[in-house]
Scaffold this motif. Structure first.
Motif, PDB file in Angstrom:
ATOM      1  N   GLN A 141       1.087  -1.322  -0.096  1.00 29.41           N
ATOM      2  CA  GLN A 141      -0.068   0.274   0.231  1.00 29.41           C
ATOM      3  C   GLN A 141       1.107   1.121   0.131  1.00 29.41           C
ATOM      4  O   GLN A 141       2.086   0.918   1.069  1.00 29.41           O
ATOM      5  CB  GLN A 141      -1.021   0.096   0.891  1.00 29.41           C
ATOM      6  CG  GLN A 141      -2.185   1.616   1.319  1.00 29.41           C
ATOM      7  CD  GLN A 141      -2.950   1.512   2.839  1.00 29.41           C
ATOM      8  OE1 GLN A 141      -2.702   0.439   3.198  1.00 29.41           O
ATOM      9  NE2 GLN A 141      -3.399   2.107   2.994  1.00 29.41           N
ATOM     10  N   THR A 142       0.683   2.344  -0.730  1.00 28.67           N
ATOM     11  CA  THR A 142       1.152   3.043  -0.934  1.00 28.67           C
ATOM     12  C   THR A 142       0.199   4.519  -0.858  1.00 28.67           C
ATOM     13  O   THR A 142      -1.173   4.779  -1.479  1.00 28.67           O
ATOM     14  CB  THR A 142       2.431   3.705  -2.063  1.00 28.67           C
ATOM     15  OG1 THR A 142       2.889   4.311  -2.106  1.00 28.67           O
ATOM     16  CG2 THR A 142       1.805   2.937  -3.339  1.00 28.67           C
ATOM     17  N   ASP A 143       1.307   5.948  -0.434  1.00 29.74           N
ATOM     18  CA  ASP A 143       0.186   6.634  -0.700  1.00 29.74           C
ATOM     19  C   ASP A 143       0.719   7.388  -1.987  1.00 29.74           C
ATOM     20  O   ASP A 143       0.163   8.732  -2.697  1.00 29.74           O
ATOM     21  CB  ASP A 143       0.384   7.767   0.425  1.00 29.74           C
ATOM     22  CG  ASP A 143       1.680   8.601   0.796  1.00 29.74           C
ATOM     23  OD1 ASP A 143       2.257   7.813   0.002  1.00 29.74           O
ATOM     24  OD2 ASP A 143       1.805   9.584   1.796  1.00 29.74           O
ATOM     25  N   ALA A 144       1.773   7.275  -2.793  1.00 28.63           N
ATOM     26  CA  ALA A 144       2.480   7.959  -4.256  1.00 28.63           C
ATOM     27  C   ALA A 144       0.811   8.206  -5.116  1.00 28.63           C
ATOM     28  O   ALA A 144       0.242   6.853  -5.093  1.00 28.63           O
ATOM     29  CB  ALA A 144       3.153   7.035  -4.920  1.00 28.63           C
ATOM     30  N   ALA A 145      -0.048   9.287  -5.421  1.00 29.05           N
ATOM     31  CA  ALA A 145      -0.605   9.070  -6.637  1.00 29.05           C
ATOM     32  C   ALA A 145      -0.426   7.741  -7.364  1.00 29.05           C
ATOM     33  O   ALA A 145      -0.016   8.326  -8.128  1.00 29.05           O
ATOM     34  CB  ALA A 145      -0.904  10.282  -6.653  1.00 29.05           C
ATOM     35  N   ILE A 146      -1.787   7.228  -7.486  1.00 30.48           N
ATOM     36  CA  ILE A 146      -1.719   6.353  -8.566  1.00 30.48           C
ATOM     37  C   ILE A 146      -3.390   6.467  -8.994  1.00 30.48           C
ATOM     38  O   ILE A 146      -4.174   6.307  -8.104  1.00 30.48           O
ATOM     39  CB  ILE A 146      -2.025   5.053  -8.125  1.00 30.48           C
ATOM     40  CG1 ILE A 146      -0.274   4.916  -7.471  1.00 30.48           C
ATOM     41  CG2 ILE A 146      -1.955   4.271  -9.246  1.00 30.48           C
ATOM     42  CD1 ILE A 146      -0.011   3.446  -6.493  1.00 30.48           C
ATOM     43  N   ASN A 147      -3.816   6.792 -10.630  1.00 31.26           N
ATOM     44  CA  ASN A 147      -5.361   7.072 -11.185  1.00 31.26           C
ATOM     45  C   ASN A 147      -5.181   6.399 -12.647  1.00 31.26           C
ATOM     46  O   ASN A 147      -3.715   5.415 -12.590  1.00 31.26           O
ATOM     47  CB  ASN A 147      -4.327   8.834 -11.560  1.00 31.26           C
ATOM     48  CG  ASN A 147      -4.989  10.045 -10.901  1.00 31.26           C
ATOM     49  OD1 ASN A 147      -6.335   9.937  -9.907  1.00 31.26           O
ATOM     50  ND2 ASN A 147      -3.599  10.603  -9.462  1.00 31.26           N
ATOM     51  N   PRO A 148      -6.552   6.486 -12.086  1.00 33.22           N
ATOM     52  CA  PRO A 148      -6.502   5.406 -14.263  1.00 33.22           C
ATOM     53  C   PRO A 148      -5.397   5.574 -15.689  1.00 33.22           C
ATOM     54  O   PRO A 148      -4.546   6.843 -15.332  1.00 33.22           O
ATOM     55  CB  PRO A 148      -7.870   5.351 -14.513  1.00 33.22           C
ATOM     56  CG  PRO A 148      -7.951   6.013 -13.605  1.00 33.22           C
ATOM     57  CD  PRO A 148      -7.446   6.770 -12.568  1.00 33.22           C
ATOM     58  N   GLY A 149      -4.570   4.494 -15.298  1.00 34.82           N
ATOM     59  CA  GLY A 149      -3.209   4.884 -16.906  1.00 34.82           C
ATOM     60  C   GLY A 149      -2.323   4.590 -15.630  1.00 34.82           C
ATOM     61  O   GLY A 149      -1.232   4.394 -16.089  1.00 34.82           O
ATOM     62  N   ASN A 150      -2.040   4.448 -14.852  1.00 37.47           N
ATOM     63  CA  ASN A 150      -1.112   4.631 -13.683  1.00 37.47           C
ATOM     64  C   ASN A 150      -0.696   2.695 -13.816  1.00 37.47           C
ATOM     65  O   ASN A 150      -0.018   1.787 -13.446  1.00 37.47           O
ATOM     66  CB  ASN A 150      -0.902   4.312 -12.240  1.00 37.47           C
ATOM     67  CG  ASN A 150      -0.577   5.936 -12.608  1.00 37.47           C
ATOM     68  OD1 ASN A 150      -1.291   6.843 -12.271  1.00 37.47           O
ATOM     69  ND2 ASN A 150       0.399   6.037 -12.482  1.00 37.47           N
ATOM     70  N   SER A 151      -2.162   1.884 -13.912  1.00 44.78           N
ATOM     71  CA  SER A 151      -1.638   0.279 -13.914  1.00 44.78           C
ATOM     72  C   SER A 151      -0.687  -0.182 -14.793  1.00 44.78           C
ATOM     73  O   SER A 151      -0.739   0.465 -15.713  1.00 44.78           O
ATOM     74  CB  SER A 151      -3.498  -0.111 -14.400  1.00 44.78           C
ATOM     75  OG  SER A 151      -4.400   0.033 -13.097  1.00 44.78           O
ATOM     76  N   GLY A 152       0.333  -0.695 -13.908  1.00 45.15           N
ATOM     77  CA  GLY A 152       1.214  -1.177 -14.889  1.00 45.15           C
ATOM     78  C   GLY A 152       2.665  -0.854 -14.587  1.00 45.15           C
ATOM     79  O   GLY A 152       4.095  -1.717 -15.692  1.00 45.15           O
ATOM     80  N   GLY A 153       2.641   0.357 -13.836  1.00 44.64           N
ATOM     81  CA  GLY A 153       3.774   0.745 -13.674  1.00 44.64           C
ATOM     82  C   GLY A 153       4.670   0.701 -13.092  1.00 44.64           C
ATOM     83  O   GLY A 153       3.871  -0.180 -12.098  1.00 44.64           O
ATOM     84  N   PRO A 154       5.742   0.343 -12.502  1.00 38.11           N
ATOM     85  CA  PRO A 154       6.994   0.707 -11.637  1.00 38.11           C
ATOM     86  C   PRO A 154       6.181   0.724 -10.305  1.00 38.11           C
ATOM     87  O   PRO A 154       6.429   2.533 -10.719  1.00 38.11           O
ATOM     88  CB  PRO A 154       7.774   0.898 -12.468  1.00 38.11           C
ATOM     89  CG  PRO A 154       7.734   2.097 -12.948  1.00 38.11           C
ATOM     90  CD  PRO A 154       6.105   2.065 -13.453  1.00 38.11           C
TER      91      PRO A 154
END
Length: 400
Positions: free
Chosen positions: A232-245
């Motif tokens: 779990q992280t609080d680094a912003a993850i939005n649609p389109g981030n999926s699959g990134g490192p």
């Protein structure tokens, strides 16, 4: 997190991010003011401090992020996928009225629709092997891969695994930039976390935060059908981030950004890189990943669960313990049935590990070897039994 839209709408859960940067900044300068006012060496005033950031050297705090991004950014790609969906009515319509409206099409003669989605991925070998999420490339065999420098390649989806949401893609190229894979051994909440991806189509976006927690179960994250212990992280993850490192402070990949919760703010989740590597190796080798499988339905026991189970007249057993993992059903012709596990058995230990909840059982099974004996200690009618089960291959046609 779905990337594709259909008649039910776009299934994107977008995080609304806020912060207290102003408060933190004023607090920081007030602390510095106190220290300076107490020291005869630095006669600066508060106004000088607040308006002269050049008095401070923040490079040490900022530079590691910039260095990590410069190191990894060129190996992070954008993946554009598309798939066709039929506009025709299915042969058999569901009886539920809402679903009938969903399938209803006023003009069945219309051509099939094309759904498009965008996600991220990263290059793990200079000859063009990529890792991404399975849901990014779901339903298609070819994708468009765009590198940071603008080069565009046609990518072949070599394999997907819906159980862990990992997929692999191959592009025909050489001498490509690659990421450095790290590990999650000793990963501690509070460590830096850096995410790179293409949220909302904004290529090579960088966000930073911390590792908020480790070992989140799939049920906690809201995807109970997965077999993953999430970071779990609080680094912003939005649609389109999926699959990134997801990176650590050294710029090493420690996870694949994969999920956000639509009802949460500032929460994102990533698949640990060890899980991704293990699954990716199978996908590259044979196009699919095999998962160990026992064939049981189970629940975690507590006082309330015990009471509810004992009130069920359809069950032919009673529970006299309020801890452990209860087997409520054994699937026919499964490894569990062949080994002799029964409904009503309470699992206390799998392998060499004591278990207190169903997630721990699942984790132990996932780490076992298909076809090799796995010791399962159960309590049956008050007596302890040790049963050897040989896990089979998780069936493609069941979610159990």
């Amino acid at each position: 997190m779905k990337l594709f839209s259909n008649k039910l709408g776009v299934y994107f859960g977008i995080l609304a991010l806020g912060g207290g940067a102003g408060f933190w900044g004023s607090r920081y300068f007030r602390q510095e003011q106190i220290a300076i006012e107490q020291s005869p060496v630095y006669p600066q005033t508060v106004s000088t401090l607040a308006t002269s950031p050049s008095n401070f050297d923040f490079s040490e705090n900022v530079n590691f992020i910039a260095t990590a991004v410069q190191k990894v950014g060129p190996a992070v790609v954008r993946i554009d996928a598309s798939r066709q969906i039929s506009s025709a009515l299915p042969d058999i319509l569901p009886n539920e009225p809402f679903l009938r409206r969903y399938f209803d099409n006023p003009n069945p003669s219309l051509p099939d629709k094309v759904e498009r989605g965008t996600g991220s991925g990263f290059i793990i070998s200079s000859d063009g092997r990529l890792i991404t999420n399975a849901h990014v490339v779901d339903g298609t065999e070819r994708v468009q891969v765009t590198l940071k420098d603008g080069q565009v390649y046609q990518g072949e989806v070599l394999g997907t695994d819906s159980v862990t949401d990992v997929a692999v893609v191959k592009i025909d190229a050489v001498s490509l930039p690659t990421v450095t894979l790290g590990n999650t051994q000793g990963l501690t909440p509070g460590e830096w976390a850096i995410a790179i991806g293409n949220p909302l189509g904004l290529d090579n976006t960088v966000t930073v935060g911390i590792v908020s927690a480790i070992g989140r179960s799939s049920s906690q994250v809201g995807v109970p059908d997965k077999r993953v212990r999430f970071i779990q992280t609080d680094a912003a993850i939005n649609p389109g981030n999926s699959g990134g490192p997801l990176l650590n402070a050294n710029g090493e990949v420690i996870g694949i950004n994969t999920a956000i919760r639509a009802d949460a703010q500032g929460l994102g989740f990533a698949i640990p890189i060890e899980t991704a590597q293990r699954i990716a190796a199978q996908l590259f080798a044979k196009g699919k990943a095999d998962h160990p499988y026992l064939g049981i339905h189970m629940i975690t026991l507590n006082d309330r669960a015990k009471e509810e189970i004992n009130s069920q007249s359809k069950l032919n057993f009673k529970v006299n313990k309020n801890t452990g993992v209860l087997i409520v059903r054994v699937i026919a012709d499964s490894p569990a049935e062949r080994a002799g596990l029964q409904p009503g058995d309470i699992i206390d230990k799998v392998g060499d590990r004591l278990v207190t909840d169903s997630n721990q059982v699942q984790e132990q099974v996932e780490n076992s070897q298909i076809g090799e004996a796995l010791s399962v200690e159960v309590t049956r009618k008050g007596k302890v039994k040790i049963i050897e089960v040989r896990p089979g291959i998780f069936p493609d046609t069941t979610s159990e």
